[in-house]
Enzyme design. Structure first.
Site, PDB file in Angstrom:
ATOM      1  N   HIS A 137       0.835  -0.985   0.179  1.00  0.00           N
ATOM      2  CA  HIS A 137       0.291  -0.306  -0.207  1.00  0.00           C
ATOM      3  C   HIS A 137       0.860   1.513   0.158  1.00  0.00           C
ATOM      4  O   HIS A 137       1.382   1.866   1.221  1.00  0.00           O
ATOM      5  CB  HIS A 137      -1.447   0.075   1.388  1.00  0.00           C
ATOM      6  CG  HIS A 137      -1.941   1.046   1.419  1.00  0.00           C
ATOM      7  ND1 HIS A 137      -3.102   0.918   0.873  1.00  0.00           N
ATOM      8  CD2 HIS A 137      -2.249   2.264   1.431  1.00  0.00           C
ATOM      9  CE1 HIS A 137      -4.072   2.510   1.471  1.00  0.00           C
ATOM     10  NE2 HIS A 137      -2.841   2.931   1.925  1.00  0.00           N
ATOM     11  N   HIS A 143       1.803   4.647  -1.983  1.00  0.00           N
ATOM     12  CA  HIS A 143       1.317   5.975  -3.161  1.00  0.00           C
ATOM     13  C   HIS A 143       2.497   6.565  -4.311  1.00  0.00           C
ATOM     14  O   HIS A 143       3.240   7.386  -3.616  1.00  0.00           O
ATOM     15  CB  HIS A 143       0.636   7.198  -2.521  1.00  0.00           C
ATOM     16  CG  HIS A 143      -0.194   6.762  -1.173  1.00  0.00           C
ATOM     17  ND1 HIS A 143      -1.864   6.808  -2.489  1.00  0.00           N
ATOM     18  CD2 HIS A 143      -1.254   6.887  -0.341  1.00  0.00           C
ATOM     19  CE1 HIS A 143      -2.585   6.379  -1.369  1.00  0.00           C
ATOM     20  NE2 HIS A 143      -2.584   6.097  -0.334  1.00  0.00           N
ATOM     21  N   GLY A 179      -2.554  12.267  -2.406  1.00  0.00           N
ATOM     22  CA  GLY A 179      -3.427  13.885  -1.492  1.00  0.00           C
ATOM     23  C   GLY A 179      -4.020  14.316  -1.847  1.00  0.00           C
ATOM     24  O   GLY A 179      -4.876  14.667  -3.379  1.00  0.00           O
ATOM     25  N   GLY A 180      -4.070  15.967  -2.002  1.00  0.00           N
ATOM     26  CA  GLY A 180      -5.048  16.625  -2.633  1.00  0.00           C
ATOM     27  C   GLY A 180      -6.461  17.020  -1.390  1.00  0.00           C
ATOM     28  O   GLY A 180      -7.416  18.049  -1.814  1.00  0.00           O
ATOM     29  N   TYR A 197     -10.380   6.155  -4.468  1.00  0.00           N
ATOM     30  CA  TYR A 197     -12.078   5.899  -3.141  1.00  0.00           C
ATOM     31  C   TYR A 197     -13.386   5.016  -3.830  1.00  0.00           C
ATOM     32  O   TYR A 197     -14.208   4.772  -3.170  1.00  0.00           O
ATOM     33  CB  TYR A 197     -11.624   6.915  -2.708  1.00  0.00           C
ATOM     34  CG  TYR A 197     -10.912   7.032  -1.535  1.00  0.00           C
ATOM     35  CD1 TYR A 197      -9.880   6.528  -1.393  1.00  0.00           C
ATOM     36  CD2 TYR A 197     -10.936   7.707  -0.282  1.00  0.00           C
ATOM     37  CE1 TYR A 197      -8.798   6.306  -0.176  1.00  0.00           C
ATOM     38  CE2 TYR A 197      -9.962   8.448   1.158  1.00  0.00           C
ATOM     39  CZ  TYR A 197      -8.946   7.478   0.416  1.00  0.00           C
ATOM     40  OH  TYR A 197      -8.254   7.465   1.490  1.00  0.00           O
ATOM     41  N   HIS A 255      -9.852   1.209   1.974  1.00  0.00           N
ATOM     42  CA  HIS A 255      -9.080   2.050   2.894  1.00  0.00           C
ATOM     43  C   HIS A 255     -10.675   1.668   3.688  1.00  0.00           C
ATOM     44  O   HIS A 255     -11.852   2.120   3.102  1.00  0.00           O
ATOM     45  CB  HIS A 255      -8.974   2.922   1.559  1.00  0.00           C
ATOM     46  CG  HIS A 255      -9.805   3.894   3.556  1.00  0.00           C
ATOM     47  ND1 HIS A 255      -8.850   5.064   3.771  1.00  0.00           N
ATOM     48  CD2 HIS A 255     -10.718   5.231   3.418  1.00  0.00           C
ATOM     49  CE1 HIS A 255      -8.974   5.940   3.824  1.00  0.00           C
ATOM     50  NE2 HIS A 255      -9.866   6.010   4.195  1.00  0.00           N
ATOM     51  N   HIS A 311      -5.955   0.017   7.300  1.00  0.00           N
ATOM     52  CA  HIS A 311      -5.771   1.003   7.896  1.00  0.00           C
ATOM     53  C   HIS A 311      -6.597   0.584   9.583  1.00  0.00           C
ATOM     54  O   HIS A 311      -7.012   1.626  10.469  1.00  0.00           O
ATOM     55  CB  HIS A 311      -6.623   2.568   7.562  1.00  0.00           C
ATOM     56  CG  HIS A 311      -6.007   2.969   6.553  1.00  0.00           C
ATOM     57  ND1 HIS A 311      -4.573   2.781   6.429  1.00  0.00           N
ATOM     58  CD2 HIS A 311      -6.727   3.023   5.696  1.00  0.00           C
ATOM     59  CE1 HIS A 311      -4.430   3.031   5.162  1.00  0.00           C
ATOM     60  NE2 HIS A 311      -5.822   3.587   4.552  1.00  0.00           N
ATOM     61  N   ARG A 355      -6.679   1.976  13.083  1.00  0.00           N
ATOM     62  CA  ARG A 355      -6.830   3.804  13.345  1.00  0.00           C
ATOM     63  C   ARG A 355      -7.937   4.096  14.783  1.00  0.00           C
ATOM     64  O   ARG A 355      -7.911   4.898  14.929  1.00  0.00           O
ATOM     65  CB  ARG A 355      -7.288   4.433  11.703  1.00  0.00           C
ATOM     66  CG  ARG A 355      -8.739   4.326  11.291  1.00  0.00           C
ATOM     67  CD  ARG A 355      -9.089   5.058  10.327  1.00  0.00           C
ATOM     68  NE  ARG A 355      -8.670   5.674   9.927  1.00  0.00           N
ATOM     69  CZ  ARG A 355      -7.824   6.024   9.060  1.00  0.00           C
ATOM     70  NH1 ARG A 355      -8.308   5.965   7.280  1.00  0.00           N
ATOM     71  NH2 ARG A 355      -7.698   7.447   8.761  1.00  0.00           N
ATOM     72  N   ASP A 376       1.827   2.859   3.982  1.00  0.00           N
ATOM     73  CA  ASP A 376       0.126   4.218   3.394  1.00  0.00           C
ATOM     74  C   ASP A 376       1.524   5.514   3.038  1.00  0.00           C
ATOM     75  O   ASP A 376       1.146   6.677   2.864  1.00  0.00           O
ATOM     76  CB  ASP A 376      -0.258   4.429   4.551  1.00  0.00           C
ATOM     77  CG  ASP A 376      -1.401   5.148   3.824  1.00  0.00           C
ATOM     78  OD1 ASP A 376      -1.029   5.202   2.424  1.00  0.00           O
ATOM     79  OD2 ASP A 376      -2.489   5.685   4.605  1.00  0.00           O
TER      80      ASP A 376
END
Length: 388
Positions: free
Chosen positions: A62, A64, A69-70, A131, A196, A225, A228, A284
């Site tokens: 996993h 990127h 982001g963003g 997503y 996710h 995740h 979390r 991540d």
């Protein structure tokens, strides 16, 4: 040819002091003693492994790799990762993915970045999608992406229980999981739907509904995740007890309401008697890690780093976990689950992806596909545009 002499080998199980002979990108011989003819034999580079521990290269499922982001606007888009981000942290195999942004980041750019890293010296794969559901693909469907594109092994990361998700129903996820599974069956790949899981109040509810209302096998579903918050920790324990597989994020620390570090949850799962082969870990890294308040406003924005994988292994050892068990979630377990047949182990016929660690478990050498990428603690091969 490359010979690693007299290293203490964990494959990831301990097999004692061994010599590891590498030809091209494969391990061709493992032996406690090795002799070569004096004449008419190919030149061999020798690494002295005496006092060092040889372990399989880290597999991070996993990452990127082409940035992400963003959530905080265009200036919060994270940059692409460089070759030494992987090698200096012991990562010899990775799976790249998009994440939140499937608009300014595309499957085309993800595949291009994966190919670039492969050429530069590590092994790369990709998840297709982002997503949202319906998700972004390179061809017309998820199934055809998996079948027709060599790099793509499954779909993800599809978001559930997150205010940034498209709130897919369990029926949506069953359809998508079926697409990934059948694509995997046709192509001989893992065909996993990689999920996710956010901080939402539903937790893993949608995933449990998929299990209850379909015949999708556990091995085709992988939520990530799960460390979390306390709800996800509890539900992930229940899910693994049922036979499911979960991915723990090494980039999550003991912060926020109830997040716990990867090593802490893994120890708890081992104490529950779970198999380490139902558990994977990933960093991540390269992605933004935003924290939101109860109104959905960003309160903090950080970036995931690839060094959290090797740090988690060190933390587990410091807490008394045997080295073999500490290695499994980042080596042989992801190799098995992702159907990476020649990865995750130090064995004859397997890819020559090997880390040599000192007594403090710092990385001295990294060998990726038979090439020395880190030599005496320093990067020896750099990617394009990196400063040497």
């Amino acid at each position: 040819m490359l010979l690693v002499k007299n290293a203490d080998v964990y494959a990831p199980e301990s097999i004692g002091k061994k010599n590891i002979l590498i030809s091209s990108d494969k391990i061709i011989y493992l032996s406690s003693k090795i002799d070569f003819p004096d004449k008419n034999f190919p030149e061999i580079k020798v690494l002295d492994g005496d006092g060092l521990t040889a372990v399989p290269g880290i597999i991070d499922l996993h990452m990127h790799i082409n940035g992400a982001g963003g959530e905080g606007g265009f200036t919060s888009r994270t940059p692409e990762m460089s070759l030494t981000d992987f090698t200096t942290n012991g990562i010899t195999t990775c799976v790249g993915l998009l994440g939140t942004d499937g608009i300014t980041r595309s499957m085309g750019s993800l595949i291009a970045k994966a190919n670039a890293l492969q050429i530069e010296g590590i092994t790369t794969y990709c998840w297709t999608g982002c997503y949202e559901v319906p998700t972004r693909t390179l061809t017309d469907t998820v199934r055809s992406d998996i079948v027709m594109v060599d790099k793509i092994i499954g779909a993800g990361e599809i978001a559930i229980s997150d205010h940034r998700s498209s709130y897919p129903s369990y029926q949506n996820l069953i359809h998508l999981a079926s697409e990934t599974r059948v694509g995997g069956l046709i192509s001989g790949k893992c065909g996993i739907l990689h999920l996710h899981v956010g901080d939402g109040k539903d937790g893993l509810k949608t995933l449990f509904d998929v299990i209850d209302h379909s015949e999708i096998p556990f091995e085709n579903l992988l939520p990530t995740h799960v460390n979390r918050n306390s709800l996800l920790i509890k539900e992930s324990m229940e899910y693994v007890k049922m036979g499911g597989f979960v991915d723990i994020t090494t980039g999550i620390k003991n912060e926020g309401d109830s997040a716990v570090s990867a090593w802490e949850l893994y120890i708890d799962m081992m104490q529950e008697g779970f198999s380490p082969y139902n558990i994977t870990m990933s960093s991540d890294s390269g992605g933004s890690m935003p924290l939101f308040d109860d109104k959905g406003k960003i309160t903090k924005l950080t970036v995931g780093f690839p060094n959290t994988d090797i740090r988690t292994i060190k933390s587990l050892i410091e807490k008394g976990m045997p080295l073999e068990l500490s290695l499994i979630p980042l080596t042989s377990s992801p190799a098995n689950l992702l159907k990476l047949k020649n990865k995750g182990h130090i064995k004859e016929g397997f890819d020559a992806d090997i880390l040599l660690l000192d007594k403090n478990f710092n990385i001295v050498y990294v060998i990726s596909k038979g090439k020395i990428m880190v030599d005496n603690y320093k990067a020896s091969i750099y990617g394009s545009f990196e400063n040497k």
